[in-house]
Design a protein around this motif. Structure first.
Motif, PDB file in Angstrom:
ATOM      1  N   PHE A 142       0.704  -1.163  -0.061  1.00  0.00           N
ATOM      2  CA  PHE A 142      -0.032  -0.012  -0.011  1.00  0.00           C
ATOM      3  C   PHE A 142       0.951   1.371  -0.009  1.00  0.00           C
ATOM      4  CE2 PHE A 142       0.647  -0.988   4.349  1.00  0.00           C
ATOM      5  CZ  PHE A 142       0.923   0.301   5.123  1.00  0.00           C
ATOM      6  N   GLY A 143       0.468   2.397   0.250  1.00  0.00           N
ATOM      7  CA  GLY A 143       1.198   3.748   0.362  1.00  0.00           C
ATOM      8  C   GLY A 143       1.385   4.256  -1.082  1.00  0.00           C
ATOM      9  N   SER A 144       2.471   4.754  -1.410  1.00  0.00           N
ATOM     10  CA  SER A 144       2.732   5.393  -2.534  1.00  0.00           C
ATOM     11  C   SER A 144       3.010   4.661  -3.353  1.00  0.00           C
ATOM     12  CB  SER A 144       4.047   6.259  -2.369  1.00  0.00           C
ATOM     13  OG  SER A 144       5.132   5.707  -2.044  1.00  0.00           O
ATOM     14  N   VAL A 145       3.648   3.366  -3.372  1.00  0.00           N
ATOM     15  CA  VAL A 145       3.582   2.385  -4.198  1.00  0.00           C
ATOM     16  C   VAL A 145       2.357   1.751  -4.754  1.00  0.00           C
ATOM     17  CG1 VAL A 145       4.843   0.070  -5.006  1.00  0.00           C
ATOM     18  CG2 VAL A 145       5.959   1.533  -3.537  1.00  0.00           C
ATOM     19  N   GLY A 146       1.690   1.517  -3.907  1.00  0.00           N
ATOM     20  CA  GLY A 146       0.130   0.972  -4.220  1.00  0.00           C
ATOM     21  C   GLY A 146      -0.665   2.055  -4.991  1.00  0.00           C
ATOM     22  N   ARG A 147      -0.382   3.325  -4.847  1.00  0.00           N
ATOM     23  CA  ARG A 147      -0.898   4.510  -5.375  1.00  0.00           C
ATOM     24  C   ARG A 147      -0.450   4.872  -6.799  1.00  0.00           C
ATOM     25  NH1 ARG A 147      -0.767   6.907  -0.683  1.00  0.00           N
ATOM     26  NH2 ARG A 147       0.939   8.212  -1.192  1.00  0.00           N
ATOM     27  N   GLY A 148       0.720   4.061  -7.164  1.00  0.00           N
ATOM     28  CA  GLY A 148       1.531   4.505  -8.387  1.00  0.00           C
ATOM     29  C   GLY A 148       2.184   5.611  -8.456  1.00  0.00           C
ATOM     30  N   GLN A 149       2.403   6.067  -7.187  1.00  0.00           N
ATOM     31  CA  GLN A 149       3.087   7.618  -6.882  1.00  0.00           C
ATOM     32  C   GLN A 149       4.623   7.431  -6.475  1.00  0.00           C
ATOM     33  OE1 GLN A 149       0.276   9.533  -4.794  1.00  0.00           O
ATOM     34  NE2 GLN A 149      -1.132  10.003  -6.444  1.00  0.00           N
ATOM     35  N   ALA A 150       5.279   6.145  -6.415  1.00  0.00           N
ATOM     36  CA  ALA A 150       6.282   6.220  -5.810  1.00  0.00           C
ATOM     37  C   ALA A 150       7.649   6.888  -6.391  1.00  0.00           C
ATOM     38  CB  ALA A 150       6.724   4.515  -5.913  1.00  0.00           C
ATOM     39  N   ASP A 151       8.430   7.433  -5.446  1.00  0.00           N
ATOM     40  CA  ASP A 151       9.618   8.298  -5.890  1.00  0.00           C
ATOM     41  C   ASP A 151      10.596   7.727  -5.175  1.00  0.00           C
ATOM     42  OD1 ASP A 151       9.636   9.558  -3.562  1.00  0.00           O
ATOM     43  OD2 ASP A 151       8.252  11.164  -4.273  1.00  0.00           O
ATOM     44  N   PRO A 152      11.943   8.525  -5.303  1.00  0.00           N
ATOM     45  CA  PRO A 152      13.078   8.051  -4.558  1.00  0.00           C
ATOM     46  C   PRO A 152      12.990   8.285  -2.998  1.00  0.00           C
ATOM     47  CG  PRO A 152      13.846   9.295  -6.499  1.00  0.00           C
ATOM     48  CD  PRO A 152      12.288   9.389  -6.713  1.00  0.00           C
ATOM     49  N   LEU A 153      11.956   8.935  -2.624  1.00  0.00           N
ATOM     50  CA  LEU A 153      11.919   8.843  -1.225  1.00  0.00           C
ATOM     51  C   LEU A 153      11.049   7.891  -0.822  1.00  0.00           C
ATOM     52  CD1 LEU A 153      11.654  12.817  -0.907  1.00  0.00           C
ATOM     53  CD2 LEU A 153      13.639  11.538  -0.506  1.00  0.00           C
ATOM     54  N   SER A 154      10.337   7.067  -1.626  1.00  0.00           N
ATOM     55  CA  SER A 154       9.337   6.218  -0.993  1.00  0.00           C
ATOM     56  C   SER A 154       9.807   5.055  -0.362  1.00  0.00           C
ATOM     57  CB  SER A 154       8.361   5.783  -2.173  1.00  0.00           C
ATOM     58  OG  SER A 154       7.859   6.747  -2.927  1.00  0.00           O
ATOM     59  N   ASP A 155       9.115   4.597   0.631  1.00  0.00           N
ATOM     60  CA  ASP A 155       9.260   3.017   1.376  1.00  0.00           C
ATOM     61  C   ASP A 155       8.371   2.276   0.450  1.00  0.00           C
ATOM     62  OD1 ASP A 155      11.294   4.200   3.025  1.00  0.00           O
ATOM     63  OD2 ASP A 155       9.893   4.222   4.656  1.00  0.00           O
ATOM     64  N   LEU A 156       8.662   0.933   0.670  1.00  0.00           N
ATOM     65  CA  LEU A 156       7.698  -0.091   0.453  1.00  0.00           C
ATOM     66  C   LEU A 156       7.001  -0.393   1.687  1.00  0.00           C
ATOM     67  CD1 LEU A 156       6.707  -1.702  -2.049  1.00  0.00           C
ATOM     68  CD2 LEU A 156       8.402  -3.676  -1.039  1.00  0.00           C
ATOM     69  N   ASP A 157       5.783   0.069   1.680  1.00  0.00           N
ATOM     70  CA  ASP A 157       4.660  -0.059   2.721  1.00  0.00           C
ATOM     71  C   ASP A 157       4.101  -1.537   2.394  1.00  0.00           C
ATOM     72  OD1 ASP A 157       5.094   2.265   4.136  1.00  0.00           O
ATOM     73  OD2 ASP A 157       4.067   3.410   2.623  1.00  0.00           O
ATOM     74  N   ILE A 158       3.978  -2.383   3.536  1.00  0.00           N
ATOM     75  CA  ILE A 158       3.567  -3.869   3.277  1.00  0.00           C
ATOM     76  C   ILE A 158       2.682  -3.712   4.489  1.00  0.00           C
ATOM     77  CG2 ILE A 158       4.105  -6.072   3.141  1.00  0.00           C
ATOM     78  CD1 ILE A 158       6.760  -5.581   2.143  1.00  0.00           C
ATOM     79  N   LEU A 159       1.117  -4.240   4.251  1.00  0.00           N
ATOM     80  CA  LEU A 159       0.385  -4.869   5.213  1.00  0.00           C
ATOM     81  C   LEU A 159       0.670  -6.167   5.470  1.00  0.00           C
ATOM     82  CD1 LEU A 159      -2.212  -4.431   7.096  1.00  0.00           C
ATOM     83  CD2 LEU A 159      -3.309  -4.857   5.009  1.00  0.00           C
ATOM     84  N   ALA A 160       0.678  -6.903   6.572  1.00  0.00           N
ATOM     85  CA  ALA A 160       0.965  -8.352   6.519  1.00  0.00           C
ATOM     86  C   ALA A 160      -0.362  -8.603   7.669  1.00  0.00           C
ATOM     87  CB  ALA A 160       2.239  -8.584   7.421  1.00  0.00           C
ATOM     88  N   VAL A 161      -1.408  -9.407   7.232  1.00  0.00           N
ATOM     89  CA  VAL A 161      -2.174  -9.917   7.774  1.00  0.00           C
ATOM     90  C   VAL A 161      -1.928 -11.224   8.538  1.00  0.00           C
ATOM     91  CG1 VAL A 161      -5.035 -10.328   7.880  1.00  0.00           C
ATOM     92  CG2 VAL A 161      -3.908  -8.343   6.408  1.00  0.00           C
ATOM     93  N   VAL A 162      -2.204 -11.541   9.786  1.00  0.00           N
ATOM     94  CA  VAL A 162      -1.779 -12.834  10.401  1.00  0.00           C
ATOM     95  C   VAL A 162      -3.127 -13.346  11.203  1.00  0.00           C
ATOM     96  CG1 VAL A 162       0.560 -12.425  10.632  1.00  0.00           C
ATOM     97  CG2 VAL A 162      -0.686 -11.697  12.487  1.00  0.00           C
ATOM     98  N   GLU A 163      -3.056 -14.543  11.470  1.00  0.00           N
ATOM     99  CA  GLU A 163      -4.124 -15.095  12.246  1.00  0.00           C
ATOM    100  C   GLU A 163      -4.120 -14.494  13.734  1.00  0.00           C
ATOM    101  OE1 GLU A 163      -3.937 -19.383  12.537  1.00  0.00           O
ATOM    102  OE2 GLU A 163      -4.342 -19.990  10.488  1.00  0.00           O
ATOM    103  N   ASN A 164      -5.431 -14.438  14.129  1.00  0.00           N
ATOM    104  CA  ASN A 164      -5.313 -13.838  15.611  1.00  0.00           C
ATOM    105  C   ASN A 164      -4.719 -14.485  16.425  1.00  0.00           C
ATOM    106  OD1 ASN A 164      -7.215 -11.718  14.164  1.00  0.00           O
ATOM    107  ND2 ASN A 164      -9.044 -13.035  14.246  1.00  0.00           N
ATOM    108  N   ASN A 165      -4.041 -13.781  17.339  1.00  0.00           N
ATOM    109  CA  ASN A 165      -3.462 -14.448  18.610  1.00  0.00           C
ATOM    110  C   ASN A 165      -2.430 -15.431  18.433  1.00  0.00           C
ATOM    111  OD1 ASN A 165      -5.341 -12.771  20.307  1.00  0.00           O
ATOM    112  ND2 ASN A 165      -6.879 -14.489  19.818  1.00  0.00           N
ATOM    113  N   ARG A 166      -1.813 -15.370  17.249  1.00  0.00           N
ATOM    114  CA  ARG A 166      -0.690 -16.666  16.968  1.00  0.00           C
ATOM    115  C   ARG A 166       0.482 -15.849  16.661  1.00  0.00           C
ATOM    116  NH1 ARG A 166      -2.383 -20.803  14.066  1.00  0.00           N
ATOM    117  NH2 ARG A 166      -0.414 -21.364  13.845  1.00  0.00           N
ATOM    118  N   GLY A 167       0.797 -14.559  16.758  1.00  0.00           N
ATOM    119  CA  GLY A 167       1.937 -13.755  16.518  1.00  0.00           C
ATOM    120  C   GLY A 167       2.289 -13.352  15.235  1.00  0.00           C
ATOM    121  N   LYS A 168       3.449 -12.784  14.794  1.00  0.00           N
ATOM    122  CA  LYS A 168       3.873 -12.502  13.664  1.00  0.00           C
ATOM    123  C   LYS A 168       4.490 -14.001  13.002  1.00  0.00           C
ATOM    124  CE  LYS A 168       5.214  -7.796  15.054  1.00  0.00           C
ATOM    125  NZ  LYS A 168       6.294  -6.922  15.003  1.00  0.00           N
ATOM    126  N   VAL A 169       4.871 -13.734  11.713  1.00  0.00           N
ATOM    127  CA  VAL A 169       5.693 -14.639  10.948  1.00  0.00           C
ATOM    128  C   VAL A 169       7.020 -14.084  10.622  1.00  0.00           C
ATOM    129  CG1 VAL A 169       3.470 -15.577   9.660  1.00  0.00           C
ATOM    130  CG2 VAL A 169       4.736 -13.923   8.624  1.00  0.00           C
TER     131      VAL A 169
END
Length: 238
Positions: A12-39
């Motif tokens: 998501f973010g600027s890359v998702g909008r197609g507006q990325a530039d040299p200042l952009s990060d790569l914003d990533i949403l990671a959806v995980v199962e509830n109450n199981r912690g991260k991967v």
């Protein structure tokens, strides 16, 4: 050791909008199962296409129930995700099954919340000039969040772009320049990435920016209040 299970991952973010530039990060949403912690982060990053390999990844971790709640509540971040995500891994079509978020109702409350943070900046920098770069970055964070919230009411569609503050309709132009806004943005990035802040990150700079912003934000808040009152009047008249 990671114990979670990845349900979906999106850009998501600027890359998702197609507006990325040299200042952009790569914003990533990671959806995980509830109450199981991260991967493991590597399990998410290996999903990223080579074309984005040069961008600094920034992963936001959410349980499936919390994302569902945001859509149900009509939170601004849910609209952010609804409008601009690019799937990296989505075997169950998680976000599409949530449908369109409930309309966003917290515009005025969110603007006031970030204004409260802004009001604390002048005393902080006056107390210690060492805080100047950090507080300048906080100006950027607050102003951007205020403008994204206000765009719900003052633009044809919610505007999550970096420069949404300059796209708001119905009031005079933001009283700080793009260059001043960029300086505050670079201060924020410097604090996040361990770089030296711009030389302009001084106490006089921050105080002058705040002096000009505060009355403009009064006007913005007043406009949002009138819109909210008008909507309530129309509802009561039905």
């Amino acid at each position: 050791m990671s114990t979670g299970s990845l349900i979906a991952a999106y850009i998501f973010g600027s890359v998702g909008r197609g507006q990325a530039d040299p200042l952009s990060d790569l914003d990533i949403l990671a959806v995980v199962e509830n109450n199981r912690g991260k991967v493991a982060e590597v399990d998410v990053l290996k999903l990223v296409p080579l074309q984005y390999a040069s961008l600094k990844p920034s992963i936001s971790w959410y349980g499936a129930a919390r994302v569902t709640e945001m859509f149900h509540n009509g939170e601004l971040f849910a609209w952010h995700l609804s409008r601009e995500t690019v799937p990296l891994f989505d075997p169950s079509r998680f976000l599409p099954t949530l449908g369109t978020p409930t309309p966003y109702r917290e515009c005025l409350a969110d603007v006031r919340s970030f204004r409260a943070i802004l009001r604390g900046i002048p005393p902080q920098v006056q107390q210690s000039a060492v805080n100047a770069a950090y507080e300048a970055g906080l100006v950027y964070v607050c102003l951007r969040n205020i403008s994204m919230a206000a765009s719900w009411e003052l633009c044809e569609a919610p505007d999550f772009s970096r420069y949404s503050v300059f796209n708001l309709k119905g009031l005079r132009k933001c009283p700080i320049s793009v260059e001043e806004f960029d300086a505050a943005m670079h201060c924020r990035m410097a604090s996040q990435r361990g770089r030296l802040p711009p030389h302009s990150a001084t106490v006089p700079y921050i105080l002058d920016v705040y002096r000009r912003l505060d009355p403009w934000l009064d006007e913005l808040e007043g406009l949002l209040i009138r819109k909210e009152n008008g909507r309530q009047y129309a509802q009561n008249a039905v």
